[in-house]
Design an enzyme around this catalytic site. Sequence first.
Site, PDB file in Angstrom:
ATOM      1  N   HIS A 189       2.725   8.240 -18.607  1.00 54.06           N
ATOM      2  CA  HIS A 189       2.488   9.681 -18.676  1.00 54.06           C
ATOM      3  C   HIS A 189       2.217  10.168 -20.098  1.00 54.06           C
ATOM      4  CE1 HIS A 189       2.441  11.023 -14.579  1.00 54.06           C
ATOM      5  NE2 HIS A 189       3.069   9.883 -14.371  1.00 54.06           N
ATOM      6  N   ARG A 295       0.075  18.401 -10.887  1.00 57.05           N
ATOM      7  CA  ARG A 295       1.243  17.513 -10.735  1.00 57.05           C
ATOM      8  C   ARG A 295       2.498  18.380 -10.764  1.00 57.05           C
ATOM      9  NH1 ARG A 295      -2.159  13.775 -13.922  1.00 57.05           N
ATOM     10  NH2 ARG A 295      -2.118  11.734 -12.929  1.00 57.05           N
ATOM     11  N   ARG A 331      -0.217  19.300  -5.696  1.00 59.27           N
ATOM     12  CA  ARG A 331       0.393  18.115  -5.107  1.00 59.27           C
ATOM     13  C   ARG A 331       1.892  18.337  -5.045  1.00 59.27           C
ATOM     14  NH1 ARG A 331       0.092  12.472  -8.102  1.00 59.27           N
ATOM     15  NH2 ARG A 331       1.587  13.431  -9.498  1.00 59.27           N
ATOM     16  N   GLU A 429      -3.306   6.472  -2.306  1.00 61.08           N
ATOM     17  CA  GLU A 429      -2.894   5.697  -3.485  1.00 61.08           C
ATOM     18  C   GLU A 429      -2.076   4.478  -3.106  1.00 61.08           C
ATOM     19  OE1 GLU A 429      -0.563   8.175  -6.132  1.00 61.08           O
ATOM     20  OE2 GLU A 429       0.457   9.152  -4.477  1.00 61.08           O
ATOM     21  N   ASN A 452      -4.563   5.409 -10.138  1.00 59.69           N
ATOM     22  CA  ASN A 452      -3.508   4.841 -10.985  1.00 59.69           C
ATOM     23  C   ASN A 452      -2.528   4.038 -10.131  1.00 59.69           C
ATOM     24  OD1 ASN A 452      -4.742   6.533 -12.808  1.00 59.69           O
ATOM     25  ND2 ASN A 452      -3.174   8.111 -12.689  1.00 59.69           N
ATOM     26  N   ASP A 453      -2.037   4.683  -9.082  1.00 60.11           N
ATOM     27  CA  ASP A 453      -1.104   3.973  -8.212  1.00 60.11           C
ATOM     28  C   ASP A 453      -1.822   2.984  -7.310  1.00 60.11           C
ATOM     29  OD1 ASP A 453       1.554   4.676  -8.852  1.00 60.11           O
ATOM     30  OD2 ASP A 453       1.148   6.710  -8.163  1.00 60.11           O
ATOM     31  N   ARG A 463       2.545  -0.276 -13.250  1.00 57.01           N
ATOM     32  CA  ARG A 463       1.728   0.469 -14.208  1.00 57.01           C
ATOM     33  C   ARG A 463       2.464   0.783 -15.503  1.00 57.01           C
ATOM     34  NH1 ARG A 463       0.901   6.368 -11.239  1.00 57.01           N
ATOM     35  NH2 ARG A 463       0.527   7.246 -13.288  1.00 57.01           N
ATOM     36  N   CYS A 500      -8.738  11.499  -8.077  1.00 52.87           N
ATOM     37  CA  CYS A 500      -8.023  12.226  -9.131  1.00 52.87           C
ATOM     38  C   CYS A 500      -7.280  11.310 -10.092  1.00 52.87           C
ATOM     39  CB  CYS A 500      -7.075  13.267  -8.545  1.00 52.87           C
ATOM     40  SG  CYS A 500      -5.729  12.545  -7.614  1.00 52.87           S
TER      41      CYS A 500
HETATM   42  C1  PEP Z   1      -2.560   8.380  -9.273  1.00 56.33           C
HETATM   43  O1  PEP Z   1      -1.636   7.665  -8.880  1.00 56.33           O
HETATM   44  O2  PEP Z   1      -3.718   7.956  -9.471  1.00 56.33           O
HETATM   45  C2  PEP Z   1      -2.338   9.817  -9.547  1.00 56.33           C
HETATM   46  C3  PEP Z   1      -3.350  10.627  -9.771  1.00 56.33           C
HETATM   47  O3  PEP Z   1      -1.062  10.284  -9.573  1.00 56.33           O
HETATM   48  P1  PEP Z   1       0.030   9.997 -10.738  1.00 56.33           P
HETATM   49  O4  PEP Z   1      -0.703   9.406 -11.910  1.00 56.33           O
HETATM   50  O5  PEP Z   1       0.680  11.293 -11.047  1.00 56.33           O
HETATM   51  O6  PEP Z   1       0.947   9.017 -10.073  1.00 56.33           O
HETATM   52 MG    MG Z   2       0.175   8.509  -8.114  1.00 58.16          MG
END
Ligand code: PEP
Ligand code: MG
Length: 542
Positions: A189, A295, A331, A429, A452-453, A463, A500
């Site tokens: 983050h 978020r 979300r 995800e 990302n997930d 990650r 996203c």
């Molecule tokens: C993701 O997982 O791609 C996402 C957009 O959510 P976050 O990064 O907040 O887990």
């Molecule tokens: Mg995510």
Amino acid sequence: MQKEYSGKPVFGGIAIGKVTIYHKKESVVKREKVDDVEAEVKRYHDASEKAKEQLAQLHDKALKEVGEANAAVFEVHQMMLDDLDYQESVENIIRTQNVNAEFAVATTGDNFSEMFANMDDDYMRGRAADVKDISNRVVGILSGAGATGFTATEPSILLADDLAPSETVQLDKSLVLSFVTRHGSTNSHTAILARTMNIPALIGVDFSEDDMEGHMGIVDGYTGRFIVDPDDAVLAEYKEKKEEEEEKQRLLQELKGKPNVTKDGTEINVYANIGSVKDVADVLKNDAGGIGLFRSEFLYLGCDDYPSEEDQFRAYKTVAENMAGKRVIIRTLDIGADKQVDYFHLDHEDNPAMGFRAIRICLKRPEIFKTQLRAIYRASYYGNISIMFPMIISVDEVKKIKEIIAEVKKELDDQKIPYKDCELGIMVETPAAVWMAEELAKEVDFFSIGTNDLTQYTLACDRQNPNLEDFADPHNPAVLREIEYTIKSGHKGGAWVGICGELGADTTLTETFLRMGVDELSVSPSRVLAVRNAIRNTDLSK
Ligand code: PEP
Ligand code: MG
């Protein structure tokens, strides 16, 4: 003498400025015998007064930056310092054990915090962290450590081991020119925050802190170089590079107001991702067509207790109103995994990324979920809000969510509170959601692919683990094939499909995503115009 380090860049750009080191708020307190106990009691009271002054200043600053609800915690902390039981405990320990004030305060902090933690009232349990916090502050003043957290007074390059999401929330962003961390990963983050703020950031930099605080530094977010005390020639070279970069930014600004349309006429939406109400300013500045990912968990990370329905309602309403009718996708809570909040009292997990997080918590603790849904639905009346659910793995979950939504709407109807019928969507995800995409699409209005997930779960790569940087490649064909499958299956089931995750902003893939038929890309505000540029330079007829 010039010193040079290297790291992995997570966001491009050049930063030039003073180096400030972020000190974690941890200090080891020694027990020491004292002769003059009354002098020690006085030292304690003086430090406590100073702590209250600091808290009053923090309160004023927070009031301006994050609003009354989030600033209130600093008032509570001031009151706690005045608590007579707390004061009496510190004084007793000094007087009866003939010990130093630091030890007495730290011991009182530990005792009180343990006492609060064991109470069976949620609110009081939440106070455990507060009492620890105020005690640390007083100990810091007593021991002269002072330098806890981020102490910069001018915009600086922030050096840290790593930053937890809750720590980034409290940073004064206007004082951060760049992040340089020892740990962290591309999708942590801190990295996401750097992209949102449009500032260069490096991870995996093995710096030594000696003699660095306050020195001139340069961060090159393109090559990963971090230079301290640069030679004149190097400094001049980077100043020039920075000017060229600013010129490029100015050109990108010219794309403002232009449509996101390919040369052959395909138009898609480019939205922005945000983590707080404050980020809306960047969304508007960069001319995004909407918010594709709010978020919302950052509202929870920023405080010491569950944010109330009212606080959340105000935040969502403000965002919806500021976006003036443009789509805002909120979300629901994605707490757990890398985003931990003490007051949730979640059990320790060996494998939190695969654990009790996001929608799983909401379905198991519907009272938390319902509070958030009520706040969102109430705010929906004031703009164009859609709701999206994270970490979905089955159609059943979506059905359960819809039942809870029906209950929330019925309550609002009974209370004659106005709301709109929001579009509903899910994050895709997890591989499970990918392979059930067509069935899921029949239940919702839209998908947003969380790359990302999705990368984490598809490639079995945590990650947060910096050692996996070489393996966690979102360009892996397995991930790209899942994205294509999701878009096609989503469309078959009647849902529109966006992306996203961070990959949505990767302009080397913009054409690929357009050819797959993506309907929306939601990216950090600072990337909106670059993505628009990439779309406008694409010709799908070729
Ligand atoms: C993701 O997982 O791609 C996402 C957009 O959510 P976050 O990064 O907040 O887990
Ligand atoms: Mg995510």
